[in-house]
Write an enzyme that holds these catalytic residues in place. Structure first.
Site, PDB file in Angstrom:
ATOM      1  N   ASP A  79      48.601 -16.539   0.111  1.00  0.00           N
ATOM      2  CA  ASP A  79      48.909 -17.567  -0.878  1.00  0.00           C
ATOM      3  C   ASP A  79      47.627 -18.012  -1.578  1.00  0.00           C
ATOM      4  OD1 ASP A  79      51.536 -17.478  -0.026  1.00  0.00           O
ATOM      5  OD2 ASP A  79      51.298 -19.151   1.371  1.00  0.00           O
ATOM      6  N   MET A  80      47.765 -18.532  -2.783  1.00  0.00           N
ATOM      7  CA  MET A  80      46.607 -18.908  -3.581  1.00  0.00           C
ATOM      8  C   MET A  80      45.656 -19.823  -2.803  1.00  0.00           C
ATOM      9  SD  MET A  80      46.401 -20.808  -7.313  1.00  0.00           S
ATOM     10  CE  MET A  80      47.015 -22.405  -6.727  1.00  0.00           C
TER      11      MET A  80
END
Length: 322
Positions: A140-141
């Site tokens: 995830d970012m």
């Protein structure tokens, strides 16, 4: 020119809306964009054109969707610094910082890990999805840590096989709210799109797929705890969703976790350190896999980011119980 993607509907317990299924399967496209494609006759179910987004599909149905290629699909190499843990002519292993998107998608066309890889790796050969070249798994970012990227088609093929066969060894570190009742355990709960909000994932959501996370308590900080997590599966947002499900959400996660630091009985110095989190306190610490060409086992580890370590240093001064 159009590109067409095909999907087979997995085992589902009840009929599912066509637009929700495609939204779950596809990345970098909004639900409204999918609905417009369906309405414009760009989708088939069992070779029959469907124009209703709410059309119900069932297990085993064959679904296709066609969409025009984006005019701005060309990836641009960018001179972005990389923290390289390992590299040879076949693969590169990166310590990804929180805040960096892995590959271009809607709203993130520049500054991604892929843009940086294309600049750094002069011997890179496109493999896999042209907009996600070499990407065999993702973080995830706002999750930091270890990520491996394939630099050529042969490496990509063998790494993807390991991912699909669940042969990657992945260990994460997370700071969560509360203290688990058991020092170790397993969370076995299927994950799918949330029925309430399709942008989020949830346990027993739409088109749920099996998901297994093992956890072990590393340190008890009275109101917070440090966990080690190992994955059997790699579902979207798996750790974040599973920890929320068992009542111990990840600190710093605005979607599934906990960010109300002032409500915790913690010293001002700890609260100050928590407020510097750029995202969730979740770090992919170790990744183990078989090298796709030499077939030797590699294990790469990345140290905790400074902001994460600073929080633990403050907590260790006052609250550690084990």
């Amino acid at each position: 020119m159009e590109t067409t993607q095909s999907f087979i509907v997995p085992e589902i317990t009840q009929p599912l809306r066509l637009d929700l299924f495609l939204y779950d399967q596809m990345e970098g496209i909004s639900r409204s964009q999918i609905q417009n494609l369906i309405k414009n006759g760009k989708t088939t179910v069992n070779q029959k054109t469907i124009t209703k987004p709410a059309y119900l599909i069932n297990s085993g149905d064959h679904v296709t969707i066609s969409q025009p290629e984006e005019e701005t699909s060309e990836l641009i190499p960018e001179n972005i610094p990389l923290d390289i843990l390992y590299e040879d002519k076949h693969i590169i292993v990166i310590n990804k910082p929180a805040g960096m998107v892995v590959h271009p998608a809607t709203g993130h066309t520049h500054g991604t890990l892929v843009n940086a890889i294309l600049h750094h790796c002069k011997d890179f050969i496109i493999s896999g999805d042209p907009l996600r070249p070499g990407i065999v798994h993702r973080l995830d970012m706002n999750t930091s840590g270890v990520l491996v990227i394939a630099k050529n088609p042969e490496a990509y093929f063998h790494l993807r096989q390991q991912v699909e066969n669940r042969e990657f060894s992945r260990k994460y570190i997370a700071l969560v709210k509360g203290i688990p009742k058991s020092k170790k355990g397993t969370i076995d709960a299927s994950i799918g799109r949330s029925l309430a909000d399709p942008k989020r994932m949830s346990v027993t959501g739409v088109s749920a797929r099996d998901a297994i996370t093992h956890f072990q308590l590393l340190k008890d900080y009275s109101v917070l705890s440090l966990l080690e997590l190992k994955l059997n599966t790699g579902r979207t947002h798996q750790i974040r969703v599973h920890l929320r499900f068992i009542g111990h959400p990840v600190i710093g996660d605005p979607v599934y976790g906990f960010t109300d630091y002032a409500s915790l009985k913690l010293s001002p110095s700890i609260v100050n350190a928590l407020q510097k989190l750029p995202g969730q306190a979740l770090h992919a610490q170790t990744l183990g896999f078989t090298h796709p060409i030499t077939h030797t086992f590699l294990e790469c580890s990345a140290p905790l980011p400074d902001y994460f370590q600073n929080i633990l240093d403050e907590l260790n001064k006052h609250y550690v119980k084990m």
